[in-house]
Design a protein around this motif. Structure first.
Motif, short mmCIF file in Angstrom:
data_model
loop_
_atom_site.label_atom_id
_atom_site.label_comp_id
_atom_site.label_asym_id
_atom_site.label_seq_id
_atom_site.Cartn_x
_atom_site.Cartn_y
_atom_site.Cartn_z
N TRP A 63 -9.62 -23.14 68.03
CA TRP A 63 -10.05 -23.10 66.64
C TRP A 63 -10.02 -24.49 66.01
O TRP A 63 -9.26 -25.36 66.44
N THR A 64 -10.82 -24.66 64.96
CA THR A 64 -10.82 -25.92 64.22
C THR A 64 -9.63 -25.92 63.26
O THR A 64 -9.07 -24.86 62.95
N PRO A 65 -9.24 -27.11 62.79
CA PRO A 65 -8.13 -27.17 61.83
C PRO A 65 -8.37 -26.28 60.61
O PRO A 65 -7.42 -25.66 60.09
N VAL A 66 -9.61 -26.22 60.12
CA VAL A 66 -9.90 -25.39 58.95
C VAL A 66 -9.65 -23.92 59.27
O VAL A 66 -9.00 -23.19 58.50
N GLN A 67 -10.13 -23.48 60.41
CA GLN A 67 -9.92 -22.09 60.81
C GLN A 67 -8.44 -21.78 60.95
O GLN A 67 -7.97 -20.71 60.54
N LYS A 68 -7.70 -22.73 61.51
CA LYS A 68 -6.26 -22.52 61.68
C LYS A 68 -5.57 -22.38 60.33
O LYS A 68 -4.73 -21.51 60.13
N THR A 69 -5.95 -23.27 59.38
CA THR A 69 -5.33 -23.23 58.05
C THR A 69 -5.62 -21.90 57.37
O THR A 69 -4.71 -21.24 56.85
N VAL A 70 -6.88 -21.50 57.37
CA VAL A 70 -7.25 -20.22 56.75
C VAL A 70 -6.50 -19.08 57.43
O VAL A 70 -5.95 -18.18 56.76
N GLY A 71 -6.44 -19.13 58.78
CA GLY A 71 -5.76 -18.08 59.53
C GLY A 71 -4.29 -17.96 59.14
O GLY A 71 -3.80 -16.86 58.87
N VAL A 72 -3.59 -19.09 59.08
CA VAL A 72 -2.16 -19.06 58.74
C VAL A 72 -1.96 -18.61 57.29
O VAL A 72 -1.06 -17.83 56.98
N LEU A 73 -2.83 -19.10 56.39
CA LEU A 73 -2.73 -18.70 54.98
C LEU A 73 -2.87 -17.18 54.83
O LEU A 73 -2.06 -16.53 54.16
N LEU A 74 -3.89 -16.63 55.48
CA LEU A 74 -4.17 -15.20 55.29
C LEU A 74 -3.19 -14.30 56.02
O LEU A 74 -2.85 -13.22 55.54
N THR A 75 -2.73 -14.73 57.21
CA THR A 75 -1.90 -13.82 58.00
C THR A 75 -0.42 -14.02 57.76
O THR A 75 0.37 -13.12 58.00
N ALA A 131 -4.44 -4.36 57.30
CA ALA A 131 -5.90 -4.48 57.31
C ALA A 131 -6.31 -5.95 57.19
O ALA A 131 -7.23 -6.42 57.87
N LEU A 132 -5.61 -6.69 56.33
CA LEU A 132 -5.89 -8.13 56.15
C LEU A 132 -5.66 -8.87 57.46
O LEU A 132 -6.48 -9.70 57.89
N LEU A 133 -4.52 -8.54 58.13
CA LEU A 133 -4.20 -9.20 59.41
C LEU A 133 -5.27 -8.89 60.44
O LEU A 133 -5.74 -9.77 61.17
N ALA A 134 -5.65 -7.60 60.51
CA ALA A 134 -6.64 -7.19 61.51
C ALA A 134 -7.97 -7.88 61.24
O ALA A 134 -8.62 -8.39 62.17
N ALA A 135 -8.36 -7.94 59.96
CA ALA A 135 -9.64 -8.57 59.61
C ALA A 135 -9.62 -10.06 59.94
O ALA A 135 -10.57 -10.59 60.53
N THR A 136 -8.52 -10.72 59.59
CA THR A 136 -8.42 -12.16 59.86
C THR A 136 -8.43 -12.42 61.37
O THR A 136 -9.13 -13.32 61.86
N SER A 137 -7.66 -11.60 62.11
CA SER A 137 -7.62 -11.77 63.57
C SER A 137 -8.99 -11.54 64.18
O SER A 137 -9.41 -12.27 65.10
N THR A 138 -9.69 -10.53 63.68
CA THR A 138 -11.03 -10.25 64.21
C THR A 138 -11.95 -11.44 63.95
O THR A 138 -12.70 -11.88 64.83
N TRP A 139 -11.85 -11.97 62.70
CA TRP A 139 -12.69 -13.13 62.38
C TRP A 139 -12.35 -14.31 63.29
O TRP A 139 -13.25 -14.98 63.83
#
Lengths: 111, 200
Positions: free
Chosen positions: B140-152, B185-193
């Protein structure tokens, strides 16, 4: 650069088409032809991979002058790969040429 | 002509050092090939000095880089795509499903078994490990990682702290379960993304 490397491997195989050759001989032939863009030593990792892929085999042969030499020869698989490349290459080359050649002026157009 | 500092030996040592990422058998094979080349060339051209022979053989780093590329180390290319000479070795690849599963599945467990403090601690730890894997992953890119950690991680944890520490949330088990399911649901959606947008 990638293209050159990809083609180089078939140039190496082509050098073994008629007879087996030893490493230094292959390196010099490639260098003299101008197809080798990098230093001599980079040919050996390529030869190593061809050997592992069973495209070439090697045998040690004594020499009248100097140390024994490792001779490289095509396997059946190597010959088949070379034949396939030889068959495909002209059409590929022509296709690329067609892209790279500027369009010629239509007939009748003053030059 | 041997000098105290043997240039051929120094040269081969340099290749060996630069090719240290190569499997031992391939490295030895490369050294043997180069040693043979040097020996044969010097036999054929007795007047050429070792320096000249070695210079034409080329930079040890370039040769080692080519060997690594040919061995498929540092590249995933096919026959016509082999290049990246001297490219740095990639970080150890953890399968992209690992961080996503570590982030999501423990939370599912915590939702099913809510009143077990020891389990909750394990769940938190596993999820943090998952986040570390996510951040160090090559997929993943740094942006994706940041969004992922923020959301999950950051968002659910912040919400949980507010939920526990203040009185704005409704009391009772049922609202807590709903909140956990929303988080899940948020975790599942973020992980799927993340899974879908990962690099090949």
């Amino acid at each position: 650069m990638q293209l050159r490397k990809g083609v180089l491997e078939y140039c190496v195989l082509a050098l073994m088409r008629d007879r087996s050759r030893y490493g230094v001989e292959l390196v010099h032939a490639l260098e003299e032809s101008g197809v080798l863009a990098t230093s001599q030593g980079t040919v050996y990792p390529l030869l190593s991979r061809l050997r592992r892929d069973d495209l070439v085999t090697t045998t040690w042969q004594e020499s009248t002058s100097g140390p024994p030499r490792r001779y490289y020869a095509l396997t059946d698989g190597g010959r088949a790969a070379l034949d396939e490349f030889t068959r495909v290459w002209p059409a590929f080359r022509d296709t690329v040429d067609a892209f790279l050649t500027p369009p010629t002026a239509p007939p009748g157009d003053p030059a | 002509m041997k000098t105290p500092a043997d240039p051929v030996r120094d040269y081969l040592s340099a290749v060996e050092r630069e090719a240290s990422a190569l499997p031992a058998d391939r490295r030895q094979e490369l050294l043997a090939d180069l040693a043979e080349h040097i020996e044969v060339t010097r036999a054929e051209h007795p007047d050429a000095g070792p320096g000249e022979v070695l210079a034409r053989l080329g930079d040890p780093r370039t040769i080692a880089g080519t060997a690594l590329a040919e061995a498929g180390i540092g590249t995933g290319g096919a026959a016509w795509g082999r290049d990246h000479v001297g490219a740095p070795a990639p970080r150890a690849k953890v399968h992209p499903s690992v961080p996503l599963l570590l982030i999501t599945l423990p939370f599912l467990l915590a939702t099913v078994v809510p009143d077990a403090p020891a389990l909750q601690l394990c769940v938190g730890t596993l999820r943090i490990i998952g986040a570390v894997f996510l951040c160090t992953s090559v997929f993943w890119t740094p942006v994706q990682k940041t969004v992922g950690v923020l959301l999950t991680l950051v968002l659910p944890t912040t919400a949980n702290i507010i939920w526990e520490a203040t009185t704005i949330a409704p009391a009772g088990d049922e609202p807590a379960l709903v909140a956990n399911l929303v988080t899940l649901a948020l975790l599942a959606a973020t992980s799927t993304w993340l899974w879908r947008s990962r690099r090949a």
